[in-house]
Design an enzyme around this catalytic site. Structure first.
Site, PDB file in Angstrom:
ATOM      1  N   GLU A 142      36.305  40.876  43.491  1.00  0.00           N
ATOM      2  CA  GLU A 142      36.951  39.608  43.810  1.00  0.00           C
ATOM      3  C   GLU A 142      37.967  39.209  42.744  1.00  0.00           C
ATOM      4  O   GLU A 142      37.807  39.489  41.556  1.00  0.00           O
ATOM      5  CB  GLU A 142      35.893  38.519  43.967  1.00  0.00           C
ATOM      6  N   CYS A 155      42.288  34.956  37.898  1.00  0.00           N
ATOM      7  CA  CYS A 155      41.064  35.451  37.278  1.00  0.00           C
ATOM      8  C   CYS A 155      40.829  36.866  37.823  1.00  0.00           C
ATOM      9  O   CYS A 155      40.612  37.057  39.022  1.00  0.00           O
ATOM     10  CB  CYS A 155      39.923  34.507  37.639  1.00  0.00           C
ATOM     11  N   CYS A 162      28.668  44.608  37.017  1.00  0.00           N
ATOM     12  CA  CYS A 162      28.615  44.488  35.555  1.00  0.00           C
ATOM     13  C   CYS A 162      27.260  44.987  35.089  1.00  0.00           C
ATOM     14  O   CYS A 162      26.258  44.795  35.771  1.00  0.00           O
ATOM     15  CB  CYS A 162      28.797  43.031  35.134  1.00  0.00           C
ATOM     16  N   CYS A 166      23.686  39.466  32.077  1.00  0.00           N
ATOM     17  CA  CYS A 166      23.554  38.083  31.615  1.00  0.00           C
ATOM     18  C   CYS A 166      22.753  37.329  32.673  1.00  0.00           C
ATOM     19  O   CYS A 166      23.025  37.441  33.869  1.00  0.00           O
ATOM     20  CB  CYS A 166      24.928  37.445  31.405  1.00  0.00           C
ATOM     21  N   CYS A 169      24.390  34.855  35.495  1.00  0.00           N
ATOM     22  CA  CYS A 169      25.643  35.248  36.134  1.00  0.00           C
ATOM     23  C   CYS A 169      25.370  35.981  37.444  1.00  0.00           C
ATOM     24  O   CYS A 169      24.583  36.932  37.486  1.00  0.00           O
ATOM     25  CB  CYS A 169      26.450  36.144  35.199  1.00  0.00           C
ATOM     26  N   CYS A 396      33.398  30.168  38.256  1.00  0.00           N
ATOM     27  CA  CYS A 396      32.889  31.069  37.207  1.00  0.00           C
ATOM     28  C   CYS A 396      31.462  31.493  37.523  1.00  0.00           C
ATOM     29  O   CYS A 396      30.612  30.661  37.797  1.00  0.00           O
ATOM     30  CB  CYS A 396      32.783  30.338  35.868  1.00  0.00           C
TER      31      CYS A 396
HETATM   32  N1  SAH Z   1      31.962  39.706  30.880  1.00  0.00           N
HETATM   33  C1  SAH Z   1      32.979  38.815  30.385  1.00  0.00           C
HETATM   34  C2  SAH Z   1      33.884  38.355  31.472  1.00  0.00           C
HETATM   35  C3  SAH Z   1      33.231  37.436  32.502  1.00  0.00           C
HETATM   36  S1  SAH Z   1      33.917  35.905  32.240  1.00  0.00           S
HETATM   37  C4  SAH Z   1      32.321  37.684  29.629  1.00  0.00           C
HETATM   38  O1  SAH Z   1      31.098  37.608  29.614  1.00  0.00           O
HETATM   39  O2  SAH Z   1      33.029  36.910  29.002  1.00  0.00           O
HETATM   40  C5  SAH Z   1      33.036  34.825  33.194  1.00  0.00           C
HETATM   41  C6  SAH Z   1      32.648  33.581  32.403  1.00  0.00           C
HETATM   42  O3  SAH Z   1      31.850  32.738  33.244  1.00  0.00           O
HETATM   43  C7  SAH Z   1      31.802  33.936  31.224  1.00  0.00           C
HETATM   44  O4  SAH Z   1      31.958  33.041  30.174  1.00  0.00           O
HETATM   45  C8  SAH Z   1      30.437  33.792  31.828  1.00  0.00           C
HETATM   46  O5  SAH Z   1      29.458  33.700  30.875  1.00  0.00           O
HETATM   47  C9  SAH Z   1      30.597  32.551  32.664  1.00  0.00           C
HETATM   48  N2  SAH Z   1      29.583  32.432  33.703  1.00  0.00           N
HETATM   49  C10 SAH Z   1      28.835  33.414  34.236  1.00  0.00           C
HETATM   50  N3  SAH Z   1      28.021  32.939  35.170  1.00  0.00           N
HETATM   51  C11 SAH Z   1      28.237  31.627  35.243  1.00  0.00           C
HETATM   52  C12 SAH Z   1      27.719  30.588  36.069  1.00  0.00           C
HETATM   53  N4  SAH Z   1      26.815  30.845  36.998  1.00  0.00           N
HETATM   54  N5  SAH Z   1      28.206  29.357  35.893  1.00  0.00           N
HETATM   55  C13 SAH Z   1      29.152  29.109  34.988  1.00  0.00           C
HETATM   56  N6  SAH Z   1      29.692  30.043  34.189  1.00  0.00           N
HETATM   57  C14 SAH Z   1      29.236  31.293  34.325  1.00  0.00           C
END
Ligand code: SAH
Length: 426
Positions: A142, A155, A162, A166, A169, A396
């Site tokens: 996406e 974005c 991935c 985390c 996420c 995000c």
């Molecule tokens: N892997 C990289 C790029 C992904 S960026 C990284 O971790 O930075 C996506 C951003 O959104 C990251 O800061 C991630 O931690 C955040 N994110 C992930 N899941 C989320 C959620 N459910 N709600 C809000 N932010 C989230």
């Protein structure tokens, strides 16, 4: 403009494992996303796709080389072709009217511009736009466009799924299949820019790119760096260096490499000011704990003489308490002092975006404001990132795409074998 629609088989259950390399290079990766076989640094541009080279894989340097060494042409011809592709969205060599007939025929024989397939796209009521792009017969990723006052941010995804896992996420729940090629990364920019009628240097609809879509960009280093170089090139999308941001969960050695090999803004997904909590949320923290991560960020900020953005996703009752805000403020002040620059640390607060099946919740508005206030009182810049596009699951952490998960399949396969007493044979 009509975007070509693709037929992609998204019925994943029990489907055979897709030959992931089919759409691009034969890349094998380990679970952290590092390439273990296949392409080496400069090979991407040289891998024939169906006998032809995909020009989306090449930045200016590789394309110049391709023109000189493979086609026996002058460098400036490569520049003309880049403009056709990235400024005018022309992918058919026959339409590149300032190239001679003989060169067009040569290009036809040796090259192609393979456009990503749009499986579907959706517009949010707030102007956000999301594309699901097919990368190969089993996988889709996406890309999200977010318009805001005076700017338009894209974005972009860097991997199919991935591997970092985390806990909060949505992408992580999908597992991991493979790295995206340079072509598949820049193809996302091309699709969005074309849809928007973006004309670099004149009609700028796309002003910023954030590598914050699916995947960990530093785990797909070479392809991401090459794609970012096309984004920043005048013959590409002409974005200023600081308007291209790479976000990482904290791959420390790669942050140092990024400082040497590219020149973009750095964002780091922090989410916790304490190691124990951060390791729980971002398992990569076990390998690269906070002190190492912050040191790498200091080196980056000093080297580039620029600030670093720290993303902090606020989760109710998990990392949103006053003790977290105070410790975060301390960490950020230490960072400013080490960099010897005022406001070297910028905090971005992201209220958690929920998705089906998650155990985390978004704090209420009062708690978010209280957290922000504590940071502001400590002298920190800490905007709350407004949620955009949540009606189309484009916020995000909500990006999922369609991931044919090879790592999880392999792990499950191993478990089954172990249960059958085969031990570690798999
Ligand atoms: N892997 C990289 C790029 C992904 S960026 C990284 O971790 O930075 C996506 C951003 O959104 C990251 O800061 C991630 O931690 C955040 N994110 C992930 N899941 C989320 C959620 N459910 N709600 C809000 N932010 C989230």
């Amino acid at each position: 403009m009509n975007t070509p629609r693709a037929t992609i088989d998204l019925t994943l259950a029990d489907a055979p494992i897709a030959p992931a390399a089919q759409a691009g290079a034969p890349v094998e990766v380990d679970v952290t996303g590092n390439i273990v076989t296949g392409l080496k640094k400069d090979d991407a541009a040289a891998v024939p796709v169906g006998g032809k080279r995909n020009l989306f894989d090449m930045d200016r340097a590789s394309l110049e080389r391709f023109f000189e060494e493979t086609l026996g042409e002058k460098k400036f011809r490569a520049h003309q072709v880049m403009k056709w592709i990235h400024h005018r969205y022309v992918t058919d060599f026959a339409d590149m009217t300032d190239l001679g007939k003989a060169l067009r025929a040569k290009l036809e024989a040796h090259a192609e511009v393979r456009v990503p397939q749009v499986v579907f796209d959706k517009a949010s009521t707030d102007g956000t736009h999301k594309w699901l792009l097919g990368m190969d017969p089993k996988n889709a990723i996406e890309t999200v466009y977010i318009p805001d006052k005076g700017r338009g941010t894209l974005c972009v995804s860097s991997q199919v799924g991935c591997a970092l896992n985390c806990q909060f996420c949505s992408t992580a729940t999908q597992g991991f299949n493979r790295n995206l090629t340079t072509a598949e990364i820049i193809g996302q920019v091309w699709v969005a820019a074309r849809h928007l009628g973006n004309v670099p240097h004149q009609q700028r609809k796309l002003t910023n790119v954030v590598m914050m879509g699916m995947g960990e960009p530093l785990a797909n280093f070479d392809n991401v760096v090459r794609a970012m170089s096309i984004m920043r090139d005048d013959l590409g999308y002409g974005l200023a260096n600081k308007r291209v941001t790479l976000s990482t969960a904290g791959m420390v050695p790669m942050i140092d490499r990024l400082a040497v090999e590219s020149d973009v803004s750095l964002a780091v997904s922090l989410h916790a000011p304490f190691d124990e909590l951060r390791t729980e949320l971002v398992p990569l923290n076990k390998k690269y704990p906070l002190d190492q991560l912050m040191d790498a960020c200091v080196r980056y900020a000093r080297g580039k003489k620029s600030s670093v953005t720290f993303e902090y996703t606020l989760m109710k009752g998990v990392n949103d308490q006053p003790q977290h805000a105070r410790a975060l403020a301390r960490l950020m002040r230490q960072f400013d002092n080490a960099v010897q620059m005022k406001d070297a640390a910028k905090v971005n607060l992201i209220p958690f975006n929920p998705y089906p099946g998650t155990r985390f919740e978004r704090p209420d508005e009062a708690a978010i404001r209280a957290f922000q206030k504590l940071l502001n009182e400590a002298g920190l810049i800490a905007p709350v990132r407004r949620t955009r596009g949540d009606d189309i699951d484009a916020a995000c952490g909500q990006l999922k795409g369609q991931v044919m998960d090879r790592t999880r399949r392999q792990a499950e396969f191993r478990k089954q074998l172990q249960a059958q007493g085969v031990g570690d044979a798999a």
